[in-house]
Design a protein around this motif. Structure first.
Motif, PDB file in Angstrom:
ATOM      1  N   SER A  28       0.696  -1.158   0.094  1.00 34.12           N
ATOM      2  CA  SER A  28       0.203  -0.130   0.014  1.00 34.12           C
ATOM      3  C   SER A  28       0.652   1.406   0.076  1.00 34.12           C
ATOM      4  O   SER A  28       2.112   1.025   0.415  1.00 34.12           O
ATOM      5  CB  SER A  28      -1.018  -0.020   1.197  1.00 34.12           C
ATOM      6  N   THR A  29       0.333   2.246  -0.522  1.00 34.47           N
ATOM      7  CA  THR A  29       0.914   3.550  -0.355  1.00 34.47           C
ATOM      8  C   THR A  29       1.321   4.144   0.910  1.00 34.47           C
ATOM      9  O   THR A  29       2.536   4.275   1.229  1.00 34.47           O
ATOM     10  CB  THR A  29       0.290   4.750  -0.985  1.00 34.47           C
ATOM     11  N   THR A  30       0.591   3.700   1.865  1.00 33.23           N
ATOM     12  CA  THR A  30       0.676   4.067   3.416  1.00 33.23           C
ATOM     13  C   THR A  30       1.907   3.298   3.954  1.00 33.23           C
ATOM     14  O   THR A  30       2.934   3.958   4.539  1.00 33.23           O
ATOM     15  CB  THR A  30      -0.457   3.885   4.346  1.00 33.23           C
ATOM     16  N   ALA A  31       1.851   2.091   3.629  1.00 30.72           N
ATOM     17  CA  ALA A  31       3.080   1.006   3.929  1.00 30.72           C
ATOM     18  C   ALA A  31       4.290   1.570   3.288  1.00 30.72           C
ATOM     19  O   ALA A  31       5.535   1.540   3.979  1.00 30.72           O
ATOM     20  CB  ALA A  31       2.852  -0.366   3.738  1.00 30.72           C
ATOM     21  N   SER A  32       4.472   1.518   2.001  1.00 30.53           N
ATOM     22  CA  SER A  32       5.554   2.219   1.238  1.00 30.53           C
ATOM     23  C   SER A  32       6.291   3.575   2.042  1.00 30.53           C
ATOM     24  O   SER A  32       7.308   3.675   1.953  1.00 30.53           O
ATOM     25  CB  SER A  32       5.314   2.283  -0.066  1.00 30.53           C
ATOM     26  N   LYS A  33       5.401   4.401   2.373  1.00 26.57           N
ATOM     27  CA  LYS A  33       5.945   5.679   3.167  1.00 26.57           C
ATOM     28  C   LYS A  33       6.536   5.344   4.395  1.00 26.57           C
ATOM     29  O   LYS A  33       7.508   5.924   4.567  1.00 26.57           O
ATOM     30  CB  LYS A  33       4.555   6.800   2.896  1.00 26.57           C
ATOM     31  N   ARG A  34       5.940   4.783   4.968  1.00 29.93           N
ATOM     32  CA  ARG A  34       6.555   4.193   6.322  1.00 29.93           C
ATOM     33  C   ARG A  34       7.924   3.900   6.117  1.00 29.93           C
ATOM     34  O   ARG A  34       8.813   4.081   6.812  1.00 29.93           O
ATOM     35  CB  ARG A  34       5.721   3.458   7.250  1.00 29.93           C
ATOM     36  N   LEU A  35       8.059   2.835   5.196  1.00 28.15           N
ATOM     37  CA  LEU A  35       9.265   2.086   4.884  1.00 28.15           C
ATOM     38  C   LEU A  35      10.346   3.239   4.449  1.00 28.15           C
ATOM     39  O   LEU A  35      11.505   3.142   4.746  1.00 28.15           O
ATOM     40  CB  LEU A  35       9.186   1.008   3.925  1.00 28.15           C
ATOM     41  N   GLN A  36      10.022   3.951   3.538  1.00 26.36           N
ATOM     42  CA  GLN A  36      10.771   4.995   2.904  1.00 26.36           C
ATOM     43  C   GLN A  36      11.316   5.914   4.127  1.00 26.36           C
ATOM     44  O   GLN A  36      12.439   6.174   4.074  1.00 26.36           O
ATOM     45  CB  GLN A  36      10.059   5.787   1.894  1.00 26.36           C
ATOM     46  N   LEU A  37      10.483   6.291   4.975  1.00 24.77           N
ATOM     47  CA  LEU A  37      10.870   7.433   6.035  1.00 24.77           C
ATOM     48  C   LEU A  37      11.953   6.485   7.109  1.00 24.77           C
ATOM     49  O   LEU A  37      12.834   7.074   7.448  1.00 24.77           O
ATOM     50  CB  LEU A  37       9.640   7.537   7.030  1.00 24.77           C
ATOM     51  N   ALA A  38      11.598   4.966   7.263  1.00 28.57           N
ATOM     52  CA  ALA A  38      12.586   4.571   8.041  1.00 28.57           C
ATOM     53  C   ALA A  38      13.851   4.160   7.358  1.00 28.57           C
ATOM     54  O   ALA A  38      14.846   4.304   8.247  1.00 28.57           O
ATOM     55  CB  ALA A  38      11.977   3.111   8.369  1.00 28.57           C
ATOM     56  N   ALA A  39      13.687   3.935   6.275  1.00 27.86           N
ATOM     57  CA  ALA A  39      15.162   3.811   5.351  1.00 27.86           C
ATOM     58  C   ALA A  39      15.966   5.080   5.441  1.00 27.86           C
ATOM     59  O   ALA A  39      17.178   5.349   5.693  1.00 27.86           O
ATOM     60  CB  ALA A  39      14.784   3.378   3.949  1.00 27.86           C
ATOM     61  N   GLU A  40      15.293   6.632   5.292  1.00 28.10           N
ATOM     62  CA  GLU A  40      15.868   7.748   5.284  1.00 28.10           C
ATOM     63  C   GLU A  40      16.378   7.901   6.822  1.00 28.10           C
ATOM     64  O   GLU A  40      17.744   8.415   6.728  1.00 28.10           O
ATOM     65  CB  GLU A  40      14.807   8.721   5.085  1.00 28.10           C
ATOM     66  N   LYS A  41      15.830   7.442   7.959  1.00 30.23           N
ATOM     67  CA  LYS A  41      16.349   7.739   9.060  1.00 30.23           C
ATOM     68  C   LYS A  41      17.665   6.958   9.399  1.00 30.23           C
ATOM     69  O   LYS A  41      18.532   7.379  10.028  1.00 30.23           O
ATOM     70  CB  LYS A  41      15.548   7.669  10.017  1.00 30.23           C
ATOM     71  N   SER A  42      17.812   5.631   8.884  1.00 29.44           N
ATOM     72  CA  SER A  42      18.776   4.733   9.261  1.00 29.44           C
ATOM     73  C   SER A  42      19.820   4.575   8.153  1.00 29.44           C
ATOM     74  O   SER A  42      21.140   4.377   8.602  1.00 29.44           O
ATOM     75  CB  SER A  42      18.170   3.271   9.342  1.00 29.44           C
ATOM     76  N   GLY A  43      19.588   5.211   7.120  1.00 36.91           N
ATOM     77  CA  GLY A  43      20.396   5.123   6.093  1.00 36.91           C
ATOM     78  C   GLY A  43      20.783   3.881   5.467  1.00 36.91           C
ATOM     79  O   GLY A  43      21.505   3.673   4.586  1.00 36.91           O
ATOM     80  N   VAL A  44      19.681   2.902   5.753  1.00 40.54           N
ATOM     81  CA  VAL A  44      19.908   1.445   5.030  1.00 40.54           C
ATOM     82  C   VAL A  44      19.001   1.491   3.914  1.00 40.54           C
ATOM     83  O   VAL A  44      17.926   1.753   3.972  1.00 40.54           O
ATOM     84  CB  VAL A  44      19.412   0.436   6.116  1.00 40.54           C
ATOM     85  N   PRO A  45      19.443   0.516   2.832  1.00 41.38           N
ATOM     86  CA  PRO A  45      18.544   0.522   1.621  1.00 41.38           C
ATOM     87  C   PRO A  45      17.447  -0.680   1.919  1.00 41.38           C
ATOM     88  O   PRO A  45      17.871  -1.588   2.583  1.00 41.38           O
ATOM     89  CB  PRO A  45      19.595  -0.074   0.577  1.00 41.38           C
ATOM     90  N   ALA A  46      16.182  -0.443   1.303  1.00 43.41           N
ATOM     91  CA  ALA A  46      15.128  -1.165   1.802  1.00 43.41           C
ATOM     92  C   ALA A  46      14.491  -1.618   0.359  1.00 43.41           C
ATOM     93  O   ALA A  46      14.748  -0.922  -0.587  1.00 43.41           O
ATOM     94  CB  ALA A  46      14.039  -0.585   2.434  1.00 43.41           C
ATOM     95  N   PHE A  47      14.295  -2.929   0.384  1.00 41.28           N
ATOM     96  CA  PHE A  47      14.051  -3.338  -0.953  1.00 41.28           C
ATOM     97  C   PHE A  47      12.729  -4.177  -0.868  1.00 41.28           C
ATOM     98  O   PHE A  47      12.414  -5.272   0.058  1.00 41.28           O
ATOM     99  CB  PHE A  47      15.007  -4.592  -1.624  1.00 41.28           C
ATOM    100  N   VAL A  48      11.600  -3.841  -1.668  1.00 33.92           N
ATOM    101  CA  VAL A  48      10.244  -4.613  -1.399  1.00 33.92           C
ATOM    102  C   VAL A  48      10.233  -5.493  -2.740  1.00 33.92           C
ATOM    103  O   VAL A  48      10.138  -5.033  -3.961  1.00 33.92           O
ATOM    104  CB  VAL A  48       9.007  -3.672  -1.416  1.00 33.92           C
ATOM    105  N   PHE A  49      10.326  -6.762  -2.388  1.00 32.29           N
ATOM    106  CA  PHE A  49       9.994  -7.808  -3.675  1.00 32.29           C
ATOM    107  C   PHE A  49       8.866  -8.137  -3.880  1.00 32.29           C
ATOM    108  O   PHE A  49       8.237  -8.966  -3.021  1.00 32.29           O
ATOM    109  CB  PHE A  49      11.127  -8.984  -3.395  1.00 32.29           C
ATOM    110  N   ARG A  50       8.183  -7.770  -4.921  1.00 35.63           N
ATOM    111  CA  ARG A  50       6.740  -8.159  -5.306  1.00 35.63           C
ATOM    112  C   ARG A  50       6.968  -9.539  -6.029  1.00 35.63           C
ATOM    113  O   ARG A  50       6.927  -9.644  -7.209  1.00 35.63           O
ATOM    114  CB  ARG A  50       6.179  -7.118  -6.112  1.00 35.63           C
ATOM    115  N   ARG A  51       6.537 -10.601  -5.271  1.00 44.69           N
ATOM    116  CA  ARG A  51       6.627 -12.033  -5.735  1.00 44.69           C
ATOM    117  C   ARG A  51       5.540 -12.150  -6.728  1.00 44.69           C
ATOM    118  O   ARG A  51       4.325 -11.857  -6.336  1.00 44.69           O
ATOM    119  CB  ARG A  51       6.657 -12.966  -4.795  1.00 44.69           C
ATOM    120  N   ALA A  52       5.835 -12.807  -7.679  1.00 44.90           N
ATOM    121  CA  ALA A  52       4.689 -13.325  -8.746  1.00 44.90           C
ATOM    122  C   ALA A  52       3.711 -12.236  -9.265  1.00 44.90           C
ATOM    123  O   ALA A  52       2.664 -12.439  -9.356  1.00 44.90           O
ATOM    124  CB  ALA A  52       3.935 -14.606  -8.015  1.00 44.90           C
TER     125      ALA A  52
END
Length: 242
Positions: free
Chosen positions: A137-161
């Motif tokens: 969801s858009t909301t979940a992606s925004k939360r992950l983006q903000l978390a990645a920005e704060k930690s500096g860690v790359p995050a990858f969502v893999f959309r299976r199938a």
């Protein structure tokens, strides 16, 4: 003030407003044909990226190894969050992502995978965080983006199938990739050539979408362009110049 300086300043302001500014470091692919299409010359590390193969198993396998190759070139442990552990770990090792660096989180559902990703992204010093999900969801992606920005860690969502004709959903991801298996080079001897993939950068903030035919990852996670394509413009560039 020189016109070029004014234009550079305007580009920076627009990038900031649209959330396209590259914060922190980037991870280059080491291929000029790819890196020049990415803001800052590589994948932003403190950001969310989206990846998919297709509903064909070979394409999902290609996308998995493509992702493993990216993570192989980072430093630190990698958290790989998934619903259940159906990942073929030796394939990751062949792409340079060794078993001692990967920590698997079997979460049982998409909701739990996204929750686990967000929790992992609270910690800096990681090589990356991966989450395998069906939907995002858009909301979940925004939360992950903000978390990645704060930690500096790359995050990858893999959309299976994910089917090729699946409608694009709203996402805060900085890049979105689609990787598919491609026929390898034909050899004159009964043997297998290096795998080839069709790699599409479908969306990128502050960069250009593009499609390449690539040689699959080597043992250090490095990609390559087929020899016959290195010294000539690709199809998209030729069409743009026409």
């Amino acid at each position: 003030m020189r016109p070029s300086t004014i234009l550079d300043q305007l580009r920076e302001q627009i990038a900031t407003i649209e959330g396209k500014a590259v914060a922190g470091t980037v991870l280059p692919f080491g291929l000029g044909a790819v890196d020049r299409h990415l803001p800052g010359g590589g994948l932003p590390c403190g950001a969310l990226h989206e990846l998919a193969g297709s509903n064909v198993l070979a394409d999902d396998a290609a996308a998995t190894v493509f992702l493993a190759g990216i993570l192989a070139r980072t430093q630190g442990p990698v958290f790989w969050c998934l619903r259940w552990r159906d990942l073929f770990a030796p394939a990751l090792d062949l792409a340079g992502l060794t078993p001692d660096r990967v920590i698997y989180v079997e979460a049982g559902s998409d909701v739990n995978v996204l929750t686990a990703m967000e929790e992992c992204l609270r910690h800096s010093g990681l090589g990356g965080v991966v989450g395998e999900v069906k939907a995002l969801s858009t909301t979940a992606s925004k939360r992950l983006q903000l978390a990645a920005e704060k930690s500096g860690v790359p995050a990858f969502v893999f959309r299976r199938a994910l089917p090729l004709d699946a409608p694009a959903s709203g996402s805060a991801a900085v890049t979105r990739w689609r990787v598919r298996a491609h026929p390898s080079e034909a050899l004159d001897i009964p043997s297998l050539a290096r795998p080839r993939w069709e790699v599409a950068l479908e969306r990128v903030r502050g960069g250009e979408s593009h499609l390449w035919i690539m040689e699959g990852c080597d043992a250090t996670g490095r990609l390559a362009l087929p020899a016959e394509l290195v010294d000539r413009p690709d199809r998209q560039e030729a069409q743009a110049a026409a």
